[in-house]
Design a protein around this motif. Structure first.
Motif, PDB file in Angstrom:
ATOM      1  N   MET A   1       0.827  -1.219   0.149  1.00 46.62           N
ATOM      2  CA  MET A   1       0.087   0.001   0.149  1.00 46.62           C
ATOM      3  C   MET A   1       0.752   1.101  -0.183  1.00 46.62           C
ATOM      4  O   MET A   1       1.947   1.254   0.768  1.00 46.62           O
ATOM      5  N   ILE A   2       0.650   2.081  -0.961  1.00 48.03           N
ATOM      6  CA  ILE A   2       1.437   3.144  -0.996  1.00 48.03           C
ATOM      7  C   ILE A   2       1.134   4.499   0.070  1.00 48.03           C
ATOM      8  O   ILE A   2      -0.006   4.551   0.308  1.00 48.03           O
ATOM      9  N   PRO A   3       1.965   5.394   0.461  1.00 41.78           N
ATOM     10  CA  PRO A   3       1.604   6.224   1.405  1.00 41.78           C
ATOM     11  C   PRO A   3       0.636   7.032   0.894  1.00 41.78           C
ATOM     12  O   PRO A   3       0.778   7.811  -0.284  1.00 41.78           O
ATOM     13  N   GLN A   4      -0.480   7.528   1.664  1.00 40.37           N
ATOM     14  CA  GLN A   4      -1.451   8.245   1.441  1.00 40.37           C
ATOM     15  C   GLN A   4      -1.732   9.376   2.545  1.00 40.37           C
ATOM     16  O   GLN A   4      -2.007   9.087   3.535  1.00 40.37           O
ATOM     17  N   TYR A   5      -1.720  10.710   1.827  1.00 42.81           N
ATOM     18  CA  TYR A   5      -1.919  11.726   3.050  1.00 42.81           C
ATOM     19  C   TYR A   5      -2.669  12.860   2.325  1.00 42.81           C
ATOM     20  O   TYR A   5      -2.599  13.165   1.130  1.00 42.81           O
ATOM     21  N   SER A   6      -3.199  13.573   3.185  1.00 47.67           N
ATOM     22  CA  SER A   6      -3.927  14.913   2.733  1.00 47.67           C
ATOM     23  C   SER A   6      -2.922  16.240   2.273  1.00 47.67           C
ATOM     24  O   SER A   6      -3.397  16.987   1.656  1.00 47.67           O
ATOM     25  N   SER A   7      -1.570  16.101   2.914  1.00 49.76           N
ATOM     26  CA  SER A   7      -0.691  17.067   2.871  1.00 49.76           C
ATOM     27  C   SER A   7       0.666  16.719   3.115  1.00 49.76           C
ATOM     28  O   SER A   7       0.885  15.691   3.868  1.00 49.76           O
ATOM     29  N   ALA A   8       1.736  17.246   2.348  1.00 49.34           N
ATOM     30  CA  ALA A   8       2.925  16.844   2.636  1.00 49.34           C
ATOM     31  C   ALA A   8       4.087  17.746   2.258  1.00 49.34           C
ATOM     32  O   ALA A   8       3.862  18.755   1.399  1.00 49.34           O
ATOM     33  N   LEU A   9       5.265  17.687   2.842  1.00 52.64           N
ATOM     34  CA  LEU A   9       6.392  18.460   2.490  1.00 52.64           C
ATOM     35  C   LEU A   9       7.412  17.769   2.118  1.00 52.64           C
ATOM     36  O   LEU A   9       7.913  16.662   2.781  1.00 52.64           O
ATOM     37  N   LEU A  10       8.232  18.080   0.801  1.00 56.13           N
ATOM     38  CA  LEU A  10       9.256  17.372   0.460  1.00 56.13           C
ATOM     39  C   LEU A  10      10.528  17.945   0.296  1.00 56.13           C
ATOM     40  O   LEU A  10      10.613  19.336  -0.020  1.00 56.13           O
ATOM     41  N   ILE A  11      11.602  17.755   0.652  1.00 53.89           N
ATOM     42  CA  ILE A  11      12.847  18.189   0.830  1.00 53.89           C
ATOM     43  C   ILE A  11      13.938  17.258   0.481  1.00 53.89           C
ATOM     44  O   ILE A  11      13.682  16.033   0.325  1.00 53.89           O
ATOM     45  N   SER A  12      15.134  17.778   0.128  1.00 49.62           N
ATOM     46  CA  SER A  12      16.288  16.787  -0.411  1.00 49.62           C
ATOM     47  C   SER A  12      17.360  17.718  -0.519  1.00 49.62           C
ATOM     48  O   SER A  12      17.363  18.781  -0.286  1.00 49.62           O
ATOM     49  N   ASP A  13      18.607  17.005  -0.562  1.00 48.13           N
ATOM     50  CA  ASP A  13      20.081  17.655  -0.591  1.00 48.13           C
ATOM     51  C   ASP A  13      20.492  18.658   0.252  1.00 48.13           C
ATOM     52  O   ASP A  13      20.589  19.878  -0.080  1.00 48.13           O
ATOM     53  N   ILE A  14      19.989  18.402   1.598  1.00 46.87           N
ATOM     54  CA  ILE A  14      20.347  19.380   2.649  1.00 46.87           C
ATOM     55  C   ILE A  14      21.905  19.194   2.939  1.00 46.87           C
ATOM     56  O   ILE A  14      22.424  20.235   3.361  1.00 46.87           O
ATOM     57  N   HIS A  15      22.407  18.158   2.634  1.00 45.16           N
ATOM     58  CA  HIS A  15      24.049  18.125   2.915  1.00 45.16           C
ATOM     59  C   HIS A  15      24.458  18.692   4.202  1.00 45.16           C
ATOM     60  O   HIS A  15      25.478  19.270   4.452  1.00 45.16           O
ATOM     61  N   LEU A  16      23.760  17.871   5.171  1.00 43.82           N
ATOM     62  CA  LEU A  16      24.101  18.184   6.466  1.00 43.82           C
ATOM     63  C   LEU A  16      25.555  17.979   6.983  1.00 43.82           C
ATOM     64  O   LEU A  16      26.128  16.927   6.709  1.00 43.82           O
ATOM     65  N   THR A  17      26.382  18.866   7.393  1.00 42.02           N
ATOM     66  CA  THR A  17      27.674  18.631   7.979  1.00 42.02           C
ATOM     67  C   THR A  17      28.010  19.683   9.003  1.00 42.02           C
ATOM     68  O   THR A  17      27.543  20.846   8.951  1.00 42.02           O
ATOM     69  N   PRO A  18      28.829  19.578  10.197  1.00 41.85           N
ATOM     70  CA  PRO A  18      29.232  20.656  11.002  1.00 41.85           C
ATOM     71  C   PRO A  18      30.004  21.964  10.560  1.00 41.85           C
ATOM     72  O   PRO A  18      29.808  22.939  11.036  1.00 41.85           O
ATOM     73  N   SER A  19      30.301  21.898   9.173  1.00 40.16           N
ATOM     74  CA  SER A  19      31.018  22.941   8.579  1.00 40.16           C
ATOM     75  C   SER A  19      30.053  23.768   8.180  1.00 40.16           C
ATOM     76  O   SER A  19      30.284  25.228   7.297  1.00 40.16           O
ATOM     77  N   MET A  20      28.734  23.381   8.055  1.00 42.20           N
ATOM     78  CA  MET A  20      27.622  24.362   7.458  1.00 42.20           C
ATOM     79  C   MET A  20      26.619  24.706   8.582  1.00 42.20           C
ATOM     80  O   MET A  20      25.333  23.919   8.199  1.00 42.20           O
ATOM     81  N   PRO A  21      27.188  25.394   9.558  1.00 40.95           N
ATOM     82  CA  PRO A  21      26.146  25.441  10.674  1.00 40.95           C
ATOM     83  C   PRO A  21      24.992  26.302  10.548  1.00 40.95           C
ATOM     84  O   PRO A  21      23.877  25.961  10.934  1.00 40.95           O
ATOM     85  N   LEU A  22      24.882  27.239   9.509  1.00 41.42           N
ATOM     86  CA  LEU A  22      23.475  27.905   9.219  1.00 41.42           C
ATOM     87  C   LEU A  22      22.531  26.846   8.355  1.00 41.42           C
ATOM     88  O   LEU A  22      21.419  27.279   8.859  1.00 41.42           O
ATOM     89  N   THR A  23      22.842  26.279   7.635  1.00 40.06           N
ATOM     90  CA  THR A  23      21.973  25.367   7.030  1.00 40.06           C
ATOM     91  C   THR A  23      21.616  24.289   7.971  1.00 40.06           C
ATOM     92  O   THR A  23      20.334  23.726   8.041  1.00 40.06           O
ATOM     93  N   ALA A  24      22.469  23.730   8.863  1.00 39.58           N
ATOM     94  CA  ALA A  24      21.864  22.967   9.835  1.00 39.58           C
ATOM     95  C   ALA A  24      20.925  23.634  10.685  1.00 39.58           C
ATOM     96  O   ALA A  24      19.942  22.750  10.997  1.00 39.58           O
ATOM     97  N   GLN A  25      21.286  24.667  11.208  1.00 38.07           N
ATOM     98  CA  GLN A  25      20.313  25.504  11.979  1.00 38.07           C
ATOM     99  C   GLN A  25      18.882  25.590  11.385  1.00 38.07           C
ATOM    100  O   GLN A  25      17.734  25.220  11.908  1.00 38.07           O
ATOM    101  N   ARG A  26      19.048  25.889  10.181  1.00 39.41           N
ATOM    102  CA  ARG A  26      17.655  25.917   9.233  1.00 39.41           C
ATOM    103  C   ARG A  26      16.916  24.653   9.242  1.00 39.41           C
ATOM    104  O   ARG A  26      15.715  24.703   9.392  1.00 39.41           O
ATOM    105  N   PHE A  27      17.693  23.437   9.221  1.00 37.04           N
ATOM    106  CA  PHE A  27      17.208  22.269   8.989  1.00 37.04           C
ATOM    107  C   PHE A  27      16.438  21.877  10.474  1.00 37.04           C
ATOM    108  O   PHE A  27      15.353  21.369  10.392  1.00 37.04           O
ATOM    109  N   PHE A  28      17.227  22.079  11.744  1.00 35.76           N
ATOM    110  CA  PHE A  28      16.565  21.940  13.033  1.00 35.76           C
ATOM    111  C   PHE A  28      15.252  22.678  13.059  1.00 35.76           C
ATOM    112  O   PHE A  28      14.356  22.208  13.729  1.00 35.76           O
ATOM    113  N   ASP A  29      15.327  24.019  12.814  1.00 43.13           N
ATOM    114  CA  ASP A  29      14.080  24.715  12.769  1.00 43.13           C
ATOM    115  C   ASP A  29      13.003  24.043  11.800  1.00 43.13           C
ATOM    116  O   ASP A  29      11.879  24.258  12.301  1.00 43.13           O
ATOM    117  N   PHE A  30      13.482  23.986  10.637  1.00 44.06           N
ATOM    118  CA  PHE A  30      12.266  23.051   9.883  1.00 44.06           C
ATOM    119  C   PHE A  30      11.819  21.966  10.602  1.00 44.06           C
ATOM    120  O   PHE A  30      10.505  21.718  10.442  1.00 44.06           O
TER     121      PHE A  30
END
Length: 262
Positions: A1-30
Motif C-alpha cells: 500500500m502506497i503512502p496516502q496523505y492530505s498534505s506533505a512537505l518534500l525536501i532533499s539535498d540538505i547536505h548536513l555537516t558541521p562545517s555548514m552551521p547555518l544550513t544545519a540550524q535551518r534544518f533543525f528549525d524546519f
C-alpha cells in the motif's frame, strides 16, 4: 500500500555537516516549526554531506543532534526517507532511532488525491556514464558489507577522497562547455520518459541536480510533469545565492516554499 496523505512537505539535498552551521540550524528549525504542519514529510536523499555507517553517530555530537531532531519530528509527523547518492549507507539502526520509514528509490506516493513518483534523481542522470557505473558498483550489497567492515577512519578517508575526486572532476567539466556539462550532470529526457512509462505515471518529483524547477515535458506521445527539489546552502553566500526550500503538496496544489528567509 502506497503512502496516502492530505498534505506533505518534500525536501532533499540538505547536505548536513558541521562545517555548514547555518544550513544545519535551518534544518533543525524546519523539523521543529515547519514540518509538523504537514501530515507527512518526505526526505528524498542526501540528508548528509556523506555517511559512512550508522556506527559513526554515537561518536558524533552533530549527528546526535540531527538524530534527536528527526526523532522529535517523527513523533509528530510521519517521516519518510529515500537514500541519496551521498548517504545510501544509512541503515536500519539510524532509521529506527529517528523513527523514519525507508522508501525504495523510486516509490509511489499519494498526496491530496494525486499520485506522484518520487526518487532521489541520480539514477536518471544517464548521460554521466562514469557515474552510473560507479553507482552500480557501490550499491552492490557485498561491496557495502565489505566497506562497513573497515575501520571507521579508513571509511572516512575513502569517503573524503571520493568527494575530493568528484569535486575535481566537476571543476574540470565546468571549465569546458557549460551547456555540455549541464547535460551530463542533469537528468535525461529519455531516462525520465522510461521511468514514467514503467510506472504508468505522469508526475515525477526528485532532487540531486540542485536545479529547482517545475517542468512540463514530452517525448513522442508521452507527456509528464517533473518537479526538481532545491538543495540547501545558507553558508556560502559568496559562492551561491542562499537556498533552502520545500515542496508543499495539499488540496490547493503543488507549490514551493522558500525557507531561506524565515
Amino acid at each position: 500500500m502506497i503512502p496516502q496523505y492530505s498534505s506533505a512537505l518534500l525536501i532533499s539535498d540538505i547536505h548536513l555537516t558541521p562545517s555548514m552551521p547555518l544550513t544545519a540550524q535551518r534544518f533543525f528549525d524546519f523539523c521543529e516549526k515547519d514540518a509538523p504542519k504537514a501530515e507527512a514529510v518526505f526526505i528524498l536523499g542526501d540528508l548528509f554531506e556523506y555517511w559512512v555507517g550508522d556506527d559513526t553517530s554515537s561518536s558524533s555530537p552533530f549527528q546526535q543532534e540531527v538524530l534527536s531532531a528527526l526523532a522529535n519530528l517523527s513523533a509528530k509527523t510521519k517521516t519518510y526517507y529515500v537514500h541519496g547518492n551521498r548517504d545510501f549507507l544509512i541503515g536500519h539502526s539510524f532509521l529506527k532511532k529517528t523513527g523514519m520509514t525507508l522508501l525504495a528509490d523510486p516509490s509511489l506516493i499519494e498526496i491530496a488525491g494525486e499520485k506522484y513518483l518520487v526518487c532521489h534523481g541520480d539514477s536518471l542522470c544517464t548521460a554521466d556514464i562514469g557515474y552510473q557505473i560507479f553507482r552500480g558498483i557501490v550499491r552492490k550489497p557485498w561491496i557495502q558489507k565489505l566497506f562497513l567492515s573497515m575501520p571507521l577512519n579508513w571509511r572516512r578517508s575513502i569517503a573524503n577522497r571520493l568527494r575530493s575526486n568528484r569535486h575535481t572532476q566537476y571543476q574540470h567539466s565546468a571549465s569546458k562547455s557549460t551547456a555540455r556539462n549541464g547535460m551530463r550532470t542533469n537528468v535525461t529526457l529519455e531516462a525520465c520518459a522510461a521511468i514514467m512509462k514503467k510506472w504508468s505515471m505522469d508526475k515525477l518529483i526528485h532532487g540531486h541536480t540542485h536545479l529547482p524547477a517545475h517542468h512540463h515535458e514530452q517525448l513522442g506521445q508521452q507527456t509528464w510533469q517533473r518537479w526538481v527539489l532545491s538543495d540547501w546552502d545558507l553558508d556560502h553566500p559568496v559562492r551561491t545565492v542562499p537556498r533552502a526550500s520545500a515542496l508543499s503538496i495539499n488540496n490547493q496544489g503543488v507549490h514551493s516554499i522558500d525557507l531561506s528567509k524565515t
